[in-house]
Design an enzyme around this catalytic site. Sequence first.
Site, PDB file in Angstrom:
ATOM      1  CE1 TYR A 177      31.486  48.064  43.374  1.00 16.54           C
ATOM      2  CE2 TYR A 177      31.696  48.749  45.661  1.00 16.54           C
ATOM      3  CZ  TYR A 177      31.826  49.012  44.299  1.00 16.54           C
ATOM      4  OH  TYR A 177      32.314  50.238  43.892  1.00 16.54           O
ATOM      5  CB  CYS A 178      33.329  41.999  42.471  1.00 12.26           C
ATOM      6  SG  CYS A 178      34.490  41.620  41.151  1.00 12.26           S
TER       7      CYS A 178
END
Length: 224
Positions: A177-178
């Site tokens: 994820y980011c």
Amino acid sequence: MSSESPKRILFNQFAAVAKAASHPHRLELLEQLAQGERSVEVLADRIRLSVANASQHLQHMRRGGLVAARRDGKFVFYRLADDAVLDLVASLRRIAETQSAEVERVVHSYFEDRDSLEPVTRAELMDRLGAGLVTVLDVRPEDEFALGHLPGAINVPFGELERRLADLDPGHEIVAYCRGPYCVLSYEAVAHLRARGFKVRRLEDGYPEWRAAGLPVEAVSRAD
């Protein structure tokens, strides 16, 4: 004597909020601030603006009620005024996805080319975390990770991913994820790891949406 109607007054104020967000640099700044409180200097550096230019955009958004600020010595720190700002940005994204041919073109030609698999939902990830079935990979820069991250996440900024492959277990599923749904870093990380034989999927959105949903988060203490 005639007076302006209450509805017109309200609509004027709603329009002022929309106007405060009506610049691509301001949306980039909001994405950065969704990770946590940042100084003007850090924000300017992160999205490659001059400090003066970044400050001007931030002041516009502050007047529009999108961000709040505090001063610490000679530095000014900004944060989102409310998590509802994330809803505003998400609504803009959804409208653009359904109404803009250019958005559709970019999504298909860039993002789906790197990851056409269905992303992992927040609920699914919570279940898999509880069962110890996944490694959660945060590919944001270290300073953003320190502000807050998913429980048990490993921070490997995308620029360090190749030299730190040994930190990841190829036999364990990875969820990366980011910063949000269209954060380039998570798509690039997924493509990079799959090309090297890892089983990896992407979280449906990012850290800000996870936190705003009231799900558990962790932060790196200042003492660290």
